[in-house]
Design an enzyme around this catalytic site. Structure first.
Site, PDB file in Angstrom:
ATOM      1  N   ARG A 174       3.606 -13.974  20.334  1.00  0.00           N
ATOM      2  CA  ARG A 174       2.404 -14.182  21.170  1.00  0.00           C
ATOM      3  C   ARG A 174       2.550 -15.400  22.074  1.00  0.00           C
ATOM      4  O   ARG A 174       1.609 -16.145  22.299  1.00  0.00           O
ATOM      5  CB  ARG A 174       1.123 -14.331  20.324  1.00  0.00           C
ATOM      6  CG  ARG A 174       0.605 -13.122  19.589  1.00  0.00           C
ATOM      7  CD  ARG A 174       0.415 -11.929  20.478  1.00  0.00           C
ATOM      8  NE  ARG A 174       1.584 -11.062  20.367  1.00  0.00           N
ATOM      9  CZ  ARG A 174       1.832 -10.256  19.344  1.00  0.00           C
ATOM     10  NH1 ARG A 174       0.973 -10.132  18.392  1.00  0.00           N
ATOM     11  NH2 ARG A 174       2.913  -9.544  19.289  1.00  0.00           N
ATOM     12  N   SER A 242      -7.236  -9.569  18.895  1.00  0.00           N
ATOM     13  CA  SER A 242      -7.098 -10.511  17.774  1.00  0.00           C
ATOM     14  C   SER A 242      -7.448 -11.899  18.283  1.00  0.00           C
ATOM     15  O   SER A 242      -6.886 -12.352  19.275  1.00  0.00           O
ATOM     16  CB  SER A 242      -5.663 -10.517  17.260  1.00  0.00           C
ATOM     17  OG  SER A 242      -5.330  -9.228  16.817  1.00  0.00           O
ATOM     18  N   GLU A 343      -5.809 -17.014  19.939  1.00  0.00           N
ATOM     19  CA  GLU A 343      -4.799 -16.300  20.719  1.00  0.00           C
ATOM     20  C   GLU A 343      -5.144 -16.210  22.210  1.00  0.00           C
ATOM     21  O   GLU A 343      -4.269 -16.322  23.056  1.00  0.00           O
ATOM     22  CB  GLU A 343      -4.610 -14.892  20.139  1.00  0.00           C
ATOM     23  CG  GLU A 343      -3.469 -14.161  20.792  1.00  0.00           C
ATOM     24  CD  GLU A 343      -3.521 -12.658  20.537  1.00  0.00           C
ATOM     25  OE1 GLU A 343      -3.165 -12.253  19.437  1.00  0.00           O
ATOM     26  OE2 GLU A 343      -3.911 -11.919  21.442  1.00  0.00           O
TER      27      GLU A 343
HETATM   28  C1  LIG Z   1      -9.431  -4.440  22.065  1.00  0.00           C
HETATM   29  C2  LIG Z   1      -8.224  -5.306  22.344  1.00  0.00           C
HETATM   30  C3  LIG Z   1      -7.031  -5.093  21.653  1.00  0.00           C
HETATM   31  C4  LIG Z   1      -5.901  -5.888  21.891  1.00  0.00           C
HETATM   32  N1  LIG Z   1      -4.738  -5.642  21.202  1.00  0.00           N
HETATM   33  C5  LIG Z   1      -3.639  -6.392  21.429  1.00  0.00           C
HETATM   34  C6  LIG Z   1      -2.424  -6.129  20.716  1.00  0.00           C
HETATM   35  O1  LIG Z   1      -2.334  -5.221  19.898  1.00  0.00           O
HETATM   36  N2  LIG Z   1      -1.360  -6.932  20.968  1.00  0.00           N
HETATM   37  C7  LIG Z   1      -1.393  -7.943  21.881  1.00  0.00           C
HETATM   38  O2  LIG Z   1      -0.375  -8.629  22.072  1.00  0.00           O
HETATM   39  N3  LIG Z   1      -2.527  -8.203  22.591  1.00  0.00           N
HETATM   40  C8  LIG Z   1      -3.646  -7.453  22.368  1.00  0.00           C
HETATM   41  N4  LIG Z   1      -4.804  -7.716  23.059  1.00  0.00           N
HETATM   42  C9  LIG Z   1      -4.836  -8.829  24.030  1.00  0.00           C
HETATM   43  C10 LIG Z   1      -4.620  -8.382  25.493  1.00  0.00           C
HETATM   44  O3  LIG Z   1      -4.881  -7.029  25.670  1.00  0.00           O
HETATM   45  C11 LIG Z   1      -3.204  -8.668  25.973  1.00  0.00           C
HETATM   46  O4  LIG Z   1      -2.926 -10.039  25.865  1.00  0.00           O
HETATM   47  C12 LIG Z   1      -3.001  -8.242  27.436  1.00  0.00           C
HETATM   48  O5  LIG Z   1      -1.640  -8.325  27.766  1.00  0.00           O
HETATM   49  C13 LIG Z   1      -3.810  -9.063  28.413  1.00  0.00           C
HETATM   50  O6  LIG Z   1      -3.690  -8.429  29.673  1.00  0.00           O
HETATM   51  P1  LIG Z   1      -4.755  -8.667  30.826  1.00  0.00           P
HETATM   52  O7  LIG Z   1      -4.215  -8.051  32.053  1.00  0.00           O
HETATM   53  O8  LIG Z   1      -6.081  -8.210  30.370  1.00  0.00           O
HETATM   54  O9  LIG Z   1      -4.708 -10.251  30.939  1.00  0.00           O
HETATM   55  P2  LIG Z   1      -5.929 -11.212  31.354  1.00  0.00           P
HETATM   56  O10 LIG Z   1      -6.871 -11.315  30.204  1.00  0.00           O
HETATM   57  O11 LIG Z   1      -6.454 -10.845  32.665  1.00  0.00           O
HETATM   58  O12 LIG Z   1      -5.142 -12.590  31.451  1.00  0.00           O
HETATM   59  C14 LIG Z   1      -4.600 -13.227  30.304  1.00  0.00           C
HETATM   60  C15 LIG Z   1      -3.763 -14.424  30.750  1.00  0.00           C
HETATM   61  O13 LIG Z   1      -2.641 -13.945  31.476  1.00  0.00           O
HETATM   62  C16 LIG Z   1      -2.668 -14.458  32.802  1.00  0.00           C
HETATM   63  N5  LIG Z   1      -2.208 -13.397  33.684  1.00  0.00           N
HETATM   64  C17 LIG Z   1      -2.743 -12.153  33.849  1.00  0.00           C
HETATM   65  N6  LIG Z   1      -2.025 -11.466  34.749  1.00  0.00           N
HETATM   66  C18 LIG Z   1      -1.014 -12.280  35.147  1.00  0.00           C
HETATM   67  C19 LIG Z   1       0.063 -12.153  36.068  1.00  0.00           C
HETATM   68  N7  LIG Z   1       0.276 -11.044  36.763  1.00  0.00           N
HETATM   69  N8  LIG Z   1       0.902 -13.222  36.215  1.00  0.00           N
HETATM   70  C20 LIG Z   1       0.716 -14.357  35.524  1.00  0.00           C
HETATM   71  N9  LIG Z   1      -0.295 -14.537  34.648  1.00  0.00           N
HETATM   72  C21 LIG Z   1      -1.140 -13.506  34.468  1.00  0.00           C
HETATM   73  C22 LIG Z   1      -4.093 -14.882  33.069  1.00  0.00           C
HETATM   74  O14 LIG Z   1      -4.162 -15.902  34.038  1.00  0.00           O
HETATM   75  C23 LIG Z   1      -4.496 -15.374  31.702  1.00  0.00           C
HETATM   76  O15 LIG Z   1      -4.005 -16.676  31.496  1.00  0.00           O
HETATM   77  C24 LIG Z   1      -5.965  -6.934  22.832  1.00  0.00           C
HETATM   78  C25 LIG Z   1      -7.168  -7.151  23.537  1.00  0.00           C
HETATM   79  C26 LIG Z   1      -8.274  -6.347  23.293  1.00  0.00           C
HETATM   80  C27 LIG Z   1      -9.543  -6.597  24.056  1.00  0.00           C
END
Ligand SMILES: Cc1cc2nc3c(=O)[nH]c(=O)nc-3n(C[C@H](O)[C@H](O)[C@H](O)COP(=O)(O)OP(=O)(O)OC[C@H]3O[C@@H](n4cnc5c(N)ncnc54)[C@H](O)[C@@H]3O)c2cc1C
Length: 351
Positions: A174, A242, A343
């Site tokens: 992570r 998480s 996280e």
């Molecule tokens: C119901 C649920 C289940 C989940 N299950 C998991 C799981 O099983 N495993 C897991 O690892 N995670 C899980 N997550 C967490 C999440 O889905 C992941 O971390 C996902 O990769 C975040 O993507 P996002 O585009 O929504 O990022 P955002 O929430 O939009 O951004 C997260 C961070 O990444 C940065 N960011 C986003 N896009 C970019 C980019 N293109 N370049 C640089 N930085 C960027 C943002 O600035 C921020 O700091 C879960 C979340 C939810 C709500």
């Protein structure tokens, strides 16, 4: 070029707040919202805002963000450059190039449909493809680090657009050196996916391998049962996934906790460095926080399906989430002496 002066890409702030940009559905308003639909627009927008000294936050699917309530002094830059393209055919694998703004689960579906294996266990993880390297997303024993070959970054420190190898991101559990640092923006990424009919061994099924489509369906069903697939009608999924990482502790600490709880079968997993990874969900439950805590009527509660997810029951503000996170973390620390680490990425608030 996307910017303030381009009408189609700037969304009026009154229409948008982080409550509508994040899966936790809390958080106040950015000063502006800029939607970028190509890698070049994304890089140029970040470059321009950096040059102006305008604080910014790159947002994908908002599924790993906890943003403060009220007016925020930042511009939200939405990565919406979508696309999945096979760019190289190898004997046993295909290289896919993916735009950062592509919905991650669409990438998994695309791969599974074409008998490309390696990411099926990551089915149903919300958010964008571009964010997957940021915290090295993982689930059911798989991690994006296993298939990620290189990433196209807009490097905000050097103002350069560069392809870098996955190793340079220091991907770990992570974690990557992009998380919390905001030093670069992921514009595109490449994955090396094996030509395969069977999934990789699925940890939660005792290492069993299933046909790819079955593996995907199985993972989605398992995740749904835990509230880990987004569903607007189910408040258990109004979360950031998480909420705490699984703590890694010395064996002596794990022994003490197991003896203290006096229950056989505490989840503990040996790590390469000799320490052990414990289950944050298990610790939370044993510290006196059951599913659904603190109960009906509270705006923020633990998911009724999984103690590791903090959820918004419909009217929560960021402050409610923070308060619950503090209570849970404090309770676990008091009972076991282990400090859980959140996280998600926090913006304008801290536990
Ligand atoms: C119901 C649920 C289940 C989940 N299950 C998991 C799981 O099983 N495993 C897991 O690892 N995670 C899980 N997550 C967490 C999440 O889905 C992941 O971390 C996902 O990769 C975040 O993507 P996002 O585009 O929504 O990022 P955002 O929430 O939009 O951004 C997260 C961070 O990444 C940065 N960011 C986003 N896009 C970019 C980019 N293109 N370049 C640089 N930085 C960027 C943002 O600035 C921020 O700091 C879960 C979340 C939810 C709500």
């Amino acid at each position: 070029m996307c910017g303030h002066d381009h009408q189609t890409t700037v969304v009026a702030v009154s229409d948008s707040s982080f409550a509508s940009l994040t899966t936790l559905r809390v958080g106040g308003a950015p000063r502006a919202l800029i939607r970028c639909t190509s890698a070049e627009e994304l890089a140029a927008t970040v470059a321009r805002l950096d040059a102006e000294g305008t604080p910014l936050l790159v947002v994908g699917g908002g599924s790993n963000l906890v943003v403060a309530d009220g007016q925020l002094d930042l511009t939200a830059v939405l990565a919406r450059n979508e696309g999945i393209e096979p760019v190289e055919e190898l004997v046993d694998a295909t290289i896919l190039r993916i735009g950062a703004g592509t919905v991650w689960d669409d990438v998994v579906a695309f791969a599974v449909e074409r008998d490309l294996g390696g990411i099926e266990a990551l089915s149903g993880i919300p958010g964008s493809a571009g964010a997957t390297p940021v915290q090295n997303v993982g689930a059911y024993g798989a991690e994006i680090s296993e298939v990620l070959t290189r990433v196209r970054l807009w490097n905000r420190e050097t103002n350069t657009d560069e392809w870098v190898p996955a190793e340079s991101l220091e991907l770990a559990y992570r974690y990557s050196n992009l998380k919390f640092t905001h030093r670069a923006v992921v514009l595109e990424l490449e994955l090396r996916l094996e030509k395969a009919e069977l999934s990789r061994p699925l940890r939660h099924l005792g290492g069993q391998r299933l046909p790819l489509a079955e593996a995907r369906a199985e993972i989605l069903a398992t995740r749904r049962a835990k509230g880990m697939v987004l569903d607007a009608a189910d408040h258990d999924t109004w979360s950031a996934g998480s909420f705490f990482t699984n703590p890694v502790v010395d064996t002596a600490v794990a022994d003490t906790i197991e003896a203290q709880v006096g229950e056989a079968g505490m989840p503990r997993f040996a790590q390469p460095d000799g320490r052990e990874k414990l289950s944050a969900a298990w610790l939370i439950e044993r510290a006196g926080f059951p599913r659904g805590y603190p109960g009906e009527g509270a705006p923020a509660r633990l998911s009724t399906k999984h103690t590791l997810a903090l959820t918004n029951r419909g009217s929560a503000a960021a402050a409610d989430i923070v308060e619950l996170a503090r209570e849970v973390r404090g309770g676990v620390e008091k009972r076991f002496g282990v400090r859980l680490v959140p996280e998600p990425v926090w913006v304008g608030v801290e536990v």
